[in-house]
Design a protein around this motif. Sequence first.
Motif, short mmCIF file in Angstrom:
data_model
loop_
_atom_site.label_atom_id
_atom_site.label_comp_id
_atom_site.label_asym_id
_atom_site.label_seq_id
_atom_site.Cartn_x
_atom_site.Cartn_y
_atom_site.Cartn_z
N ARG A 1 0.79 -1.22 0.00
CA ARG A 1 0.00 0.00 0.00
C ARG A 1 0.83 1.27 0.00
N ASP A 2 1.90 1.31 0.76
CA ASP A 2 2.69 2.56 0.80
C ASP A 2 3.29 2.85 -0.56
N GLN A 3 3.68 1.77 -1.30
CA GLN A 3 4.25 1.97 -2.63
C GLN A 3 3.15 2.40 -3.63
N ALA A 4 2.03 1.74 -3.54
CA ALA A 4 0.93 2.09 -4.46
C ALA A 4 0.51 3.54 -4.25
N GLU A 5 0.39 3.94 -2.99
CA GLU A 5 -0.01 5.33 -2.72
C GLU A 5 1.02 6.31 -3.25
N ALA A 6 2.29 6.00 -3.03
CA ALA A 6 3.34 6.92 -3.49
C ALA A 6 3.32 7.05 -5.00
N VAL A 7 3.20 5.91 -5.70
CA VAL A 7 3.20 5.96 -7.17
C VAL A 7 1.98 6.72 -7.68
N LEU A 8 0.81 6.44 -7.10
CA LEU A 8 -0.41 7.08 -7.59
C LEU A 8 -0.41 8.58 -7.29
N LEU A 9 0.06 8.95 -6.12
CA LEU A 9 0.08 10.38 -5.80
C LEU A 9 1.04 11.12 -6.72
N ARG A 10 2.18 10.49 -7.01
CA ARG A 10 3.14 11.14 -7.89
C ARG A 10 2.64 11.16 -9.33
N VAL A 11 2.16 10.02 -9.81
CA VAL A 11 1.88 9.88 -11.24
C VAL A 11 0.46 10.32 -11.59
N VAL A 12 -0.51 9.82 -10.85
CA VAL A 12 -1.91 10.05 -11.24
C VAL A 12 -2.43 11.36 -10.66
N VAL A 13 -2.22 11.58 -9.38
CA VAL A 13 -2.69 12.83 -8.79
C VAL A 13 -1.82 13.99 -9.27
N GLY A 14 -0.55 13.70 -9.54
CA GLY A 14 0.32 14.71 -10.12
C GLY A 14 1.06 15.56 -9.11
N LYS B 1 3.18 15.23 2.24
CA LYS B 1 2.20 15.89 3.12
C LYS B 1 0.90 15.11 3.17
N VAL B 2 0.49 14.60 2.02
CA VAL B 2 -0.75 13.82 1.99
C VAL B 2 -0.61 12.57 2.86
N LEU B 3 0.56 11.95 2.78
CA LEU B 3 0.75 10.67 3.47
C LEU B 3 1.28 10.84 4.90
N GLY B 4 1.62 12.06 5.26
CA GLY B 4 2.20 12.27 6.58
C GLY B 4 3.60 11.72 6.68
N LYS B 5 4.34 11.78 5.57
CA LYS B 5 5.71 11.24 5.54
C LYS B 5 6.65 12.31 5.01
N ARG B 6 7.93 12.04 5.18
CA ARG B 6 8.93 12.92 4.58
C ARG B 6 9.03 12.63 3.09
N SER B 7 9.47 13.64 2.35
CA SER B 7 9.53 13.47 0.89
C SER B 7 10.51 12.34 0.53
N GLY B 8 11.57 12.17 1.32
CA GLY B 8 12.52 11.09 1.04
C GLY B 8 11.86 9.72 1.15
N ALA B 9 11.00 9.58 2.13
CA ALA B 9 10.30 8.30 2.30
C ALA B 9 9.37 8.03 1.12
N VAL B 10 8.75 9.11 0.62
CA VAL B 10 7.86 8.96 -0.53
C VAL B 10 8.66 8.57 -1.77
#
Lengths: 210, 213
Positions: free
Chosen positions: A141-154, A162-171
Amino acid sequence: MRECLHNGAVDEDELGRALRAAQDGDEESFRMLYRDVQPRLIRFAGALVGADAEDVTSEAWLQIARDLRSFRGDLDGFRGWTATITRHRALDHLRRKSRRPGSDLPVEELVTMAADGDTELAALDGIATEEALRLISELPRDQAEAVLLRVVVGLDAKSAGKVLGKRSGAVRTAAYRGLRRLADRLAETGTARPLVRGDKSSGPGAEGVT
Amino acid sequence: MSDDTEAGRLDQHTAERLLDGAGGHAPLHALLTTATAPGRPEELGGEDAAVAAFLAASAPAARKSRLTGLRRFLTAKVIALVGGSILLTGGVAYGTGHFPGQAPEPSPSSRHHEHHHGGGNDNTPATRYSPSPTHRPSSSPSASPTTSRQHDKANASGQPKKSPNPHSTSTPPRGSDNDNGNPPATGPGKGKNETTRPTAKPTQPNNIRRKPQ
């Protein structure tokens, strides 16, 4: 920034103006925003709640519509804000249902492969958007969310964090791992072709059952 | 995990390019491009419901702000009316010499007496006489209306004559014992000013009063 998901091919500047106008109460501008953002949100939500994504995004839009006037930020910020709301509604939904739909289906059943396609690209030509999204949602799930937020949500890595409550490096790390896993999966299905189902909408690649 | 076994297939730089929408790993690029295809009608089925929520959320907010604006406007008007009428009546009183304690003839002061003992008309002399403190300092024009109240108090403390209401001592300076009825006349006048104050900022009546001077 990725291309607009709006069917009418509205550019980013126009959407930025629509955001301001919608905040002032303009209905047409709100519709324009909806048509751009909703496909992103429902695809993102699909990775979390599967077939219930539409219900989740409907709930999210109630909140978006209610709080739009108090939102402060630009178009990218707006997409991040709506993604955050959608994610919260999705997690609420999961808490209620206490399950994760979609994860019990093997990816091979979801992907339609070309028969003797010598390249993975040729195989992917037959994959409809839905199957591509399902393939992504099969990631942890964490990978799917990261890919979708980057690619699909843009979003960029920072906004996605910020959406995931993580640091950008973790994303970045999660998205990287997700892409590598996707590449592996594509390679596996492209070479082994363990299971092919030709009854999906992507007809051109459906003939090659071995 | 296969994350590491195929590390050579996709480096981080290529991954970043893919995530940014650029090319790179062709199959992955095709997959991601497919995932970002334009919205399909079935994905946009909730548009009307969202718009309905949007309109419902917009309407009460707009109505509320309109009401608030109207209320503010009306309050300002009331303040202006009250302040203006106080000033006008005060000016008339000043022009006609109908000041408490100032008139040498017994007839005006006796009339005021009647008013006060009449009871029900207390408000009329109150509005009539309350501006007199603001006009009386006009003999010393530098006194601003905002300080006139303090000025009155200073007078009160400086006045040897006793008055029933210390706030109304602006009238006694020229008053005689005959005018005992007048200080209460300004007393209710003050009281009336105070009753208008809660509906408005305290400084506003003073500002309005200052304009015609």
